[in-house]
Design a protein around this motif. Structure first.
Motif, PDB file in Angstrom:
ATOM      1  N   LEU A  17      -8.881   2.555   6.745  1.00  0.00           N
ATOM      2  CA  LEU A  17      -9.465   3.795   7.241  1.00  0.00           C
ATOM      3  C   LEU A  17      -8.421   4.868   7.515  1.00  0.00           C
ATOM      4  O   LEU A  17      -8.681   6.068   7.330  1.00  0.00           O
ATOM      5  CB  LEU A  17     -10.270   3.504   8.519  1.00  0.00           C
ATOM      6  N   ASP A  18      -7.232   4.480   7.951  1.00  0.00           N
ATOM      7  CA  ASP A  18      -6.194   5.466   8.265  1.00  0.00           C
ATOM      8  C   ASP A  18      -5.782   6.263   7.034  1.00  0.00           C
ATOM      9  O   ASP A  18      -5.237   7.376   7.164  1.00  0.00           O
ATOM     10  CB  ASP A  18      -4.967   4.784   8.871  1.00  0.00           C
ATOM     11  N   ALA A  19      -6.013   5.711   5.857  1.00  0.00           N
ATOM     12  CA  ALA A  19      -5.638   6.409   4.624  1.00  0.00           C
ATOM     13  C   ALA A  19      -6.566   7.572   4.323  1.00  0.00           C
ATOM     14  O   ALA A  19      -6.230   8.455   3.519  1.00  0.00           O
ATOM     15  CB  ALA A  19      -5.637   5.442   3.442  1.00  0.00           C
ATOM     16  N   VAL A  20      -7.727   7.598   4.962  1.00  0.00           N
ATOM     17  CA  VAL A  20      -8.711   8.642   4.665  1.00  0.00           C
ATOM     18  C   VAL A  20      -8.389   9.884   5.490  1.00  0.00           C
ATOM     19  O   VAL A  20      -8.848  10.063   6.618  1.00  0.00           O
ATOM     20  CB  VAL A  20     -10.145   8.161   4.963  1.00  0.00           C
ATOM     21  N   SER A  21      -7.549  10.732   4.928  1.00  0.00           N
ATOM     22  CA  SER A  21      -7.266  12.051   5.491  1.00  0.00           C
ATOM     23  C   SER A  21      -7.776  13.084   4.503  1.00  0.00           C
ATOM     24  O   SER A  21      -8.016  12.777   3.330  1.00  0.00           O
ATOM     25  CB  SER A  21      -5.766  12.238   5.712  1.00  0.00           C
ATOM     26  N   MET A  22      -7.930  14.308   4.967  1.00  0.00           N
ATOM     27  CA  MET A  22      -8.401  15.353   4.063  1.00  0.00           C
ATOM     28  C   MET A  22      -7.401  15.565   2.928  1.00  0.00           C
ATOM     29  O   MET A  22      -7.793  15.777   1.776  1.00  0.00           O
ATOM     30  CB  MET A  22      -8.624  16.645   4.845  1.00  0.00           C
ATOM     31  N   ARG A  23      -6.133  15.434   3.227  1.00  0.00           N
ATOM     32  CA  ARG A  23      -5.106  15.633   2.198  1.00  0.00           C
ATOM     33  C   ARG A  23      -5.158  14.535   1.144  1.00  0.00           C
ATOM     34  O   ARG A  23      -5.147  14.800  -0.060  1.00  0.00           O
ATOM     35  CB  ARG A  23      -3.725  15.690   2.850  1.00  0.00           C
ATOM     36  N   ARG A  24      -5.223  13.272   1.605  1.00  0.00           N
ATOM     37  CA  ARG A  24      -5.278  12.164   0.651  1.00  0.00           C
ATOM     38  C   ARG A  24      -6.557  12.190  -0.166  1.00  0.00           C
ATOM     39  O   ARG A  24      -6.570  11.910  -1.357  1.00  0.00           O
ATOM     40  CB  ARG A  24      -5.186  10.832   1.404  1.00  0.00           C
ATOM     41  N   LEU A  25      -7.644  12.517   0.504  1.00  0.00           N
ATOM     42  CA  LEU A  25      -8.926  12.568  -0.189  1.00  0.00           C
ATOM     43  C   LEU A  25      -8.914  13.655  -1.264  1.00  0.00           C
ATOM     44  O   LEU A  25      -9.390  13.442  -2.385  1.00  0.00           O
ATOM     45  CB  LEU A  25     -10.041  12.822   0.822  1.00  0.00           C
ATOM     46  N   ALA A  26      -8.352  14.807  -0.914  1.00  0.00           N
ATOM     47  CA  ALA A  26      -8.261  15.889  -1.897  1.00  0.00           C
ATOM     48  C   ALA A  26      -7.402  15.478  -3.086  1.00  0.00           C
ATOM     49  O   ALA A  26      -7.743  15.758  -4.245  1.00  0.00           O
ATOM     50  CB  ALA A  26      -7.688  17.139  -1.232  1.00  0.00           C
ATOM     51  N   ALA A  27      -6.286  14.800  -2.808  1.00  0.00           N
ATOM     52  CA  ALA A  27      -5.406  14.353  -3.895  1.00  0.00           C
ATOM     53  C   ALA A  27      -6.136  13.363  -4.796  1.00  0.00           C
ATOM     54  O   ALA A  27      -5.999  13.402  -6.030  1.00  0.00           O
ATOM     55  CB  ALA A  27      -4.145  13.722  -3.310  1.00  0.00           C
ATOM     56  N   THR A  28      -6.913  12.478  -4.195  1.00  0.00           N
ATOM     57  CA  THR A  28      -7.686  11.509  -4.976  1.00  0.00           C
ATOM     58  C   THR A  28      -8.674  12.206  -5.902  1.00  0.00           C
ATOM     59  O   THR A  28      -8.902  11.769  -7.036  1.00  0.00           O
ATOM     60  CB  THR A  28      -8.447  10.556  -4.029  1.00  0.00           C
ATOM     61  N   LEU A  29      -9.245  13.309  -5.411  1.00  0.00           N
ATOM     62  CA  LEU A  29     -10.229  14.057  -6.187  1.00  0.00           C
ATOM     63  C   LEU A  29      -9.581  15.086  -7.114  1.00  0.00           C
ATOM     64  O   LEU A  29     -10.293  15.762  -7.867  1.00  0.00           O
ATOM     65  CB  LEU A  29     -11.200  14.762  -5.239  1.00  0.00           C
ATOM     66  N   GLY A  30      -8.262  15.209  -7.033  1.00  0.00           N
ATOM     67  CA  GLY A  30      -7.567  16.155  -7.892  1.00  0.00           C
ATOM     68  C   GLY A  30      -7.797  17.601  -7.514  1.00  0.00           C
ATOM     69  O   GLY A  30      -7.893  18.475  -8.381  1.00  0.00           O
ATOM     70  N   THR A  31      -7.878  17.867  -6.210  1.00  0.00           N
ATOM     71  CA  THR A  31      -8.103  19.229  -5.753  1.00  0.00           C
ATOM     72  C   THR A  31      -7.246  19.492  -4.521  1.00  0.00           C
ATOM     73  O   THR A  31      -6.475  18.619  -4.088  1.00  0.00           O
ATOM     74  CB  THR A  31      -9.602  19.455  -5.441  1.00  0.00           C
TER      75      THR A  31
END
Length: 223
Positions: free
Chosen positions: A42-56
C-alpha cells in the motif's frame, strides 16, 4: 462554505469540469492502483507512482481524484466488485459464512486490503451491493435492522483481523512468539495457559477456526 467537505468520490463528476478532454477513467486509475498495491504494498500507492504507472503526470490525476484518500476509497470498493452474490438459500448462517469466506479469499488476494477495511471502511457502489445482499440473506431473521448492520461491520472486521493474523503467521517473529508461549507454558507457573494449549486441537484447520469464531460472533450480534 469554509470547512465544508467534498462529497464522497462517487457523488462527484468523473472528471473535473474544466481542462482537457478525458484521457483516463477512474476505472483505469483504480485498476492501476490495485495492481501496484498487490505488487509492492500500500505504501507504494502515491499519486506520483500511480501517475508514472499510467504514463502521465501526477498533476493530471487530480482531474479525476482530489486526494490519495479518494484513490484508496476507489480501491476498497473495487474489491467489493469481486464478490459473487447468489440468491439467498434461506439459511442465514450459511449465507453469511459464504460472504465471509469470499471476503477472506479477496483479502488474501489483496494483502493490503485488511488494514483498510479496519481503519477506513468505505462504502461505494459495489459495497452498497454487498450490503444489500447481506440484508437479503438476513431478510427473514428477526433481528433489528441496526443489529443486521452491526453484523455487516463485525463480519468485515473479524475477517480482516483473521486474514492479518494468517498473513503474519509465517513471519519469523510470529514463530518466535509461539515458541516462547510454549516455553512459558511448560515452566509450570502458568497452568491455565498450559491447559489451553493442551486442549488445542492441532488437526483443527484455520478454515475451521474461522468459521467457528465468525458464526459465534454473528449469532451473538444478531441475538
Amino acid at each position: 462554505m469554509a470547512g465544508e467537505q467534498e462529497p464522497v468520490i462517487w457523488l462527484r463528476p468523473e472528471q473535473a469540469p474544466v481542462g482537457r478532454p478525458a484521457e483516463r477513467s477512474r476505472a483505469e486509475i483504480t485498476a492501476a492502483a490495485v495492481e501496484l498495491a498487490d505488487r509492492e504494498g500500500l505504501d507504494a500507492v502515491s499519486m506520483r507512482r500511480l501517475a508514472a504507472t499510467l504514463g502521465t503526470g501526477a498533476a493530471s490525476l487530480y482531474r479525476y481524484v482530489s486526494t490519495r484518500d479518494d484513490v484508496l476509497d476507489l480501491m476498497i470498493d473495487s474489491t467489493a466488485g469481486e464478490y459473487d452474490l447468489p440468491a439467498p438459500s434461506g439459511d442465514w448462517q450459511a449465507g453469511l459464512l459464504e460472504i465471509a469466506q469470499q471476503a477472506r479469499r479477496i483479502m488474501r488476494r489483496h494483502p493490503w486490503l485488511p488494514i483498510l477495511v479496519v481503519t477506513r471502511p468505505a462504502l461505494g457502489p459495489h459495497g452498497i451491493d454487498l450490503l444489500e445482499h447481506l440484508l437479503d440473506v438476513l431478510a427473514d431473521h428477526p433481528a433489528e435492522p441496526a443489529h443486521k448492520l452491526e453484523a455487516f461491520a463485525v463480519l468485515n472486521a473479524l475477517t480482516a483481523l483473521f486474514v492479518q493474523n494468517e498473513l503474519a503467521a509465517s513471519d519469523p517473529g510470529a514463530q518466535r512468539q509461539i515458541a516462547y508461549l510454549h516455553h512459558a507454558a511448560t515452566a509450570g507457573t502458568h497452568p491455565r495457559i498450559a491447559a489451553m494449549l493442551a486442549a488445542t486441537r492441532p488437526e483443527q484447520t484455520s478454515h475451521d477456526r474461522f468459521a467457528t469464531v465468525l458464526t459465534r460472533a454473528l449469532t451473538g450480534v444478531l441475538g
